[in-house]
Every structure is written in C-alpha cells, then in structure tokens.
Design a protein around this motif. Structure first.
Motif, PDB file in Angstrom:
ATOM      1  N   ASP A 123      10.193  -6.576   7.551  1.00 60.74           N
ATOM      2  CA  ASP A 123      10.394  -5.520   6.561  1.00 60.74           C
ATOM      3  C   ASP A 123       9.339  -4.428   6.624  1.00 60.74           C
ATOM      4  OD1 ASP A 123      12.566  -7.010   5.640  1.00 60.74           O
ATOM      5  OD2 ASP A 123      11.281  -8.225   4.360  1.00 60.74           O
ATOM      6  N   GLY A 124       8.351  -4.601   7.481  1.00 61.87           N
ATOM      7  CA  GLY A 124       7.280  -3.618   7.596  1.00 61.87           C
ATOM      8  C   GLY A 124       7.112  -3.107   9.022  1.00 61.87           C
ATOM      9  N   HIS A 125       6.565  -3.953   9.886  1.00 61.26           N
ATOM     10  CA  HIS A 125       6.246  -3.496  11.249  1.00 61.26           C
ATOM     11  C   HIS A 125       7.492  -3.068  12.024  1.00 61.26           C
ATOM     12  CE1 HIS A 125       2.013  -4.490  11.047  1.00 61.26           C
ATOM     13  NE2 HIS A 125       2.323  -5.669  10.534  1.00 61.26           N
ATOM     14  N   ASN A 174      10.582   1.407  14.489  1.00 61.69           N
ATOM     15  CA  ASN A 174      11.840   2.140  14.698  1.00 61.69           C
ATOM     16  C   ASN A 174      11.787   3.544  14.095  1.00 61.69           C
ATOM     17  OD1 ASN A 174      13.313   0.354  16.324  1.00 61.69           O
ATOM     18  ND2 ASN A 174      13.826  -0.929  14.573  1.00 61.69           N
ATOM     19  N   LEU A 175      11.122   3.695  12.952  1.00 64.10           N
ATOM     20  CA  LEU A 175      10.975   5.041  12.362  1.00 64.10           C
ATOM     21  C   LEU A 175      10.137   5.935  13.270  1.00 64.10           C
ATOM     22  CD1 LEU A 175      10.351   4.142   8.595  1.00 64.10           C
ATOM     23  CD2 LEU A 175      12.335   5.374   9.526  1.00 64.10           C
ATOM     24  N   ALA A 176       9.095   5.369  13.840  1.00 66.04           N
ATOM     25  CA  ALA A 176       8.229   6.161  14.739  1.00 66.04           C
ATOM     26  C   ALA A 176       8.987   6.560  16.004  1.00 66.04           C
ATOM     27  CB  ALA A 176       6.978   5.349  15.090  1.00 66.04           C
ATOM     28  N   SER A 195       3.169   3.983   4.742  1.00 65.34           N
ATOM     29  CA  SER A 195       4.117   4.582   3.781  1.00 65.34           C
ATOM     30  C   SER A 195       5.053   3.519   3.209  1.00 65.34           C
ATOM     31  CB  SER A 195       4.996   5.644   4.445  1.00 65.34           C
ATOM     32  OG  SER A 195       4.209   6.647   4.952  1.00 65.34           O
ATOM     33  N   ILE A 196       5.520   2.623   4.075  1.00 65.02           N
ATOM     34  CA  ILE A 196       6.413   1.560   3.591  1.00 65.02           C
ATOM     35  C   ILE A 196       5.672   0.696   2.561  1.00 65.02           C
ATOM     36  CG2 ILE A 196       7.672  -0.532   4.267  1.00 65.02           C
ATOM     37  CD1 ILE A 196       8.120   0.875   7.032  1.00 65.02           C
ATOM     38  N   GLY A 227       5.760   0.053  -2.129  1.00 61.78           N
ATOM     39  CA  GLY A 227       5.480  -1.073  -3.029  1.00 61.78           C
ATOM     40  C   GLY A 227       6.531  -2.160  -3.080  1.00 61.78           C
ATOM     41  N   ALA A 228       7.385  -2.228  -2.085  1.00 60.90           N
ATOM     42  CA  ALA A 228       8.461  -3.224  -2.149  1.00 60.90           C
ATOM     43  C   ALA A 228       8.187  -4.464  -1.297  1.00 60.90           C
ATOM     44  CB  ALA A 228       9.768  -2.593  -1.729  1.00 60.90           C
ATOM     45  N   MET A 229       6.931  -4.648  -0.888  1.00 62.75           N
ATOM     46  CA  MET A 229       6.616  -5.795  -0.011  1.00 62.75           C
ATOM     47  C   MET A 229       5.954  -6.899  -0.828  1.00 62.75           C
ATOM     48  SD  MET A 229       6.442  -7.172   3.018  1.00 62.75           S
ATOM     49  CE  MET A 229       7.054  -5.747   3.919  1.00 62.75           C
ATOM     50  N   PRO A 230       6.693  -7.934  -1.209  1.00 64.25           N
ATOM     51  CA  PRO A 230       6.061  -8.997  -1.995  1.00 64.25           C
ATOM     52  C   PRO A 230       5.186  -9.901  -1.124  1.00 64.25           C
ATOM     53  CG  PRO A 230       8.349  -9.566  -1.536  1.00 64.25           C
ATOM     54  CD  PRO A 230       8.102  -8.217  -0.901  1.00 64.25           C
ATOM     55  N   LEU A 231       4.166 -10.484  -1.720  1.00 65.53           N
ATOM     56  CA  LEU A 231       3.421 -11.536  -1.028  1.00 65.53           C
ATOM     57  C   LEU A 231       4.280 -12.795  -1.008  1.00 65.53           C
ATOM     58  CD1 LEU A 231      -0.129 -11.003  -2.572  1.00 65.53           C
ATOM     59  CD2 LEU A 231       0.685 -10.291  -0.308  1.00 65.53           C
ATOM     60  N   ARG A 232       4.036 -13.661  -0.061  1.00 65.06           N
ATOM     61  CA  ARG A 232       4.811 -14.908   0.019  1.00 65.06           C
ATOM     62  C   ARG A 232       4.455 -15.828  -1.160  1.00 65.06           C
ATOM     63  NH1 ARG A 232       5.069 -17.770   5.695  1.00 65.06           N
ATOM     64  NH2 ARG A 232       6.742 -18.802   4.542  1.00 65.06           N
TER      65      ARG A 232
END
Ligand code: XBP
Ligand code: MG
Length: 253
Positions: free
Chosen positions: A20-22, A27-29, A90-91, A95-100
């Motif tokens: 969900d991040g890298h 792909n955006l880059a 930016s992702i 703020g949509a990345m929860p910790l496990r």
C-alpha cells in the motif's frame, strides 16, 4: 544477560507498507517520468527479494528490459528513486497507513517497562519518519534511541551490517536484544548479527524460510485479537507483551 532492547524492522513488520506504500509509490513515479512500466503485485513478490529501492529498479531493468536505453543506469535509478520517495512520503502524509496489530501497544508497554527501542531497516530515512510521524506522531520518533536506516551502512539486508550498526550505537551485546522481522532477508540479517528474532509474517513473506526464528507468528496480536502461532514453543501468551518477550528471551538467549 537480561533483555534490554527491542530492535524493529520497518517494512512489512510495523505496517504493510510494501503493497500500500512502496509499490504504489514506484508506479506513481514511473508514470510521472513518462515510463510505461507498471509493477503488478505478483511481480513485486519477486522484486522484493532485492532490498533497497534503487537496487530493485536496477534489477528490474537488467532482468526485464535488457534493451532499455539509458547511458547511466545508476544516475537514472537515483533520480527515479528520489521521485518514488516523494510519492511514498505523500502517501504516508495522507494518513491511511495503519500500523499492524499490536505494534503501537507493544512500543508503549516496552517503554513503560524500561526496554530500549531501535529501528533497523533498509528503507530510506524519510520513509521511516513519514510512517512513524503519521501513525504515532512526530514525538514518537524520539522513542527510538537509534534509527538505523538506508545507506548508513554500505551493505543492505540480508547483510547483517545494519544490526551491527544499531548494536554498536546502543553499546549492547546481541544477547541483550530481540529483533522483529517479517522476511527471509530480514532473518538472514539478524542471524548474521547473532540477534534472536521474532517473525510476524505477511502476504509477501508467509512462504519464506524462517529457520532460526525463536517464534513465527501471524502478527503481534492484541488482547482481543490473538496471534496465530505458526512455529515455535507452545505458550500461554495470545498476544506479544513484555512478559512473553521475557519468556522467549529466557528460553533462547
Ligand atoms: C524493505 C525494503 C525496502 C523498501 C523500499 O526493507 O526492501 O527496500 O521496499 O525502500 P525493510 P526504499 O523491511 O528492511 O525495512 O525505496 O526507500 O529503498
Ligand atoms: Mg521487512
């Protein structure tokens, strides 16, 4: 020797940052630079065997695009990777990345119990700041006595350099620590530094070989959300807390 410190990997261990991040950031880059590349999640399973974003890009070009026209692949990968880092930050800022499960709870319990905390990762330092800052708040960066990240050492995981670096900075012996990892490259790295390791698997790593791990779990668990014990000694614990870590340390160190 008593348990003094916990050393955490970041990607895949603290959060599911790869998918969900890298991967999204790569792909955006690619798109922004006008490249017609798009890494699928399936391909990314393979590419993750190569740690470090720049090395991953170069591996991809060498293996899949042998005719790709660039005079200086190192410079190209550097530029592309800098853009990817911006996208990743930016992702995280969205703020949509929860910790496990269990990660925030364990950090807090460990601090209360006087355990020292550190990070050992191959990812870029800005990425660690962005993940921690956006999930726990910027002050939480101070919870970690050492944040060993990126090219502070010359050899990335699976080399043990980053763990040796953290041990040296904290003036600790490997037997005073436990490490938290999620991948084969991670456990090869901790093993090289002689640090006993607890594994929490994820979708990219649940088929990896974790020989040598003191325990392999589905995640750290929460009081109302028990972990699944995948490999290791039976225990009364159903979530990872300081008492369980002391139990593991006594058994294995
Ligand atoms: C995970 C990695 C990293 C990230 C990309 O390492 O392999 O390379 O995928 O990060 P770890 P960069 O689990 O040890 O944190 O693009 O910043 O290199
Ligand atoms: Mg990892």
């Amino acid at each position: 020797m008593a348990l003094e410190a916990l050393i955490f990997d970041v990607d895949g261990t603290l959060a599911n940052t790869e998918k969900d991040g890298h991967l999204v950031a790569f792909n955006l880059a690619f798109k922004e630079l006008g490249l017609d590349w798009e890494w699928s999640n399936e391909l990314y399973h393979e590419l993750l065997n190569v740690t470090g974003g720049q090395l991953r890009i170069k591996y991809y070009v060498n293996k899949y695009l042998p005719n790709f026209d660039t005079q200086d692949l190192d410079a190209f990968a550097l530029k592309l990777h800098q853009l990817k880092t911006k996208k990743y930050v930016s992702i995280m800022d969205e703020g949509a990345m929860p910790l496990r499960p269990g990660v925030e709870r364990l950090f807090k319990e460990a601090r209360e119990a006087g355990l020292r905390l550190a990070i050992a990762t191959t990812t870029t330092p800005a990425n660690v700041d962005a993940l921690i800052g956006n999930t726990l708040g910027k002050e939480a960066l101070d919870w970690f006595e050492v944040i060993g990240a990126g090219d502070v050492v010359s050899n990335l995981k699976p080399a043990g350099d980053i763990y040796h670096y953290v041990l040296e900075q904290m003036n600790l012996d490997a037997s005073q620590c436990l490490a938290f990892e999620d991948s084969y490259n991670g456990i090869v790295s901790t093993t090289e530094a002689n640090i006993k390791t607890l594994i929490t698997v994820n979708e990219y790593t649940d088929t990896h070989d974790f020989t040598g791990a003191i325990v392999t779990l589905s995640n750290l668990g929460e009081p109302d959300q028990p972990f699944k014990l995948i490999n290791g000694n039976p225990t009364q614990a159903s979530f990872v807390n300081v008492a369980y870590l002391q139990e593991l340390h006594a058994q294995h160190c």
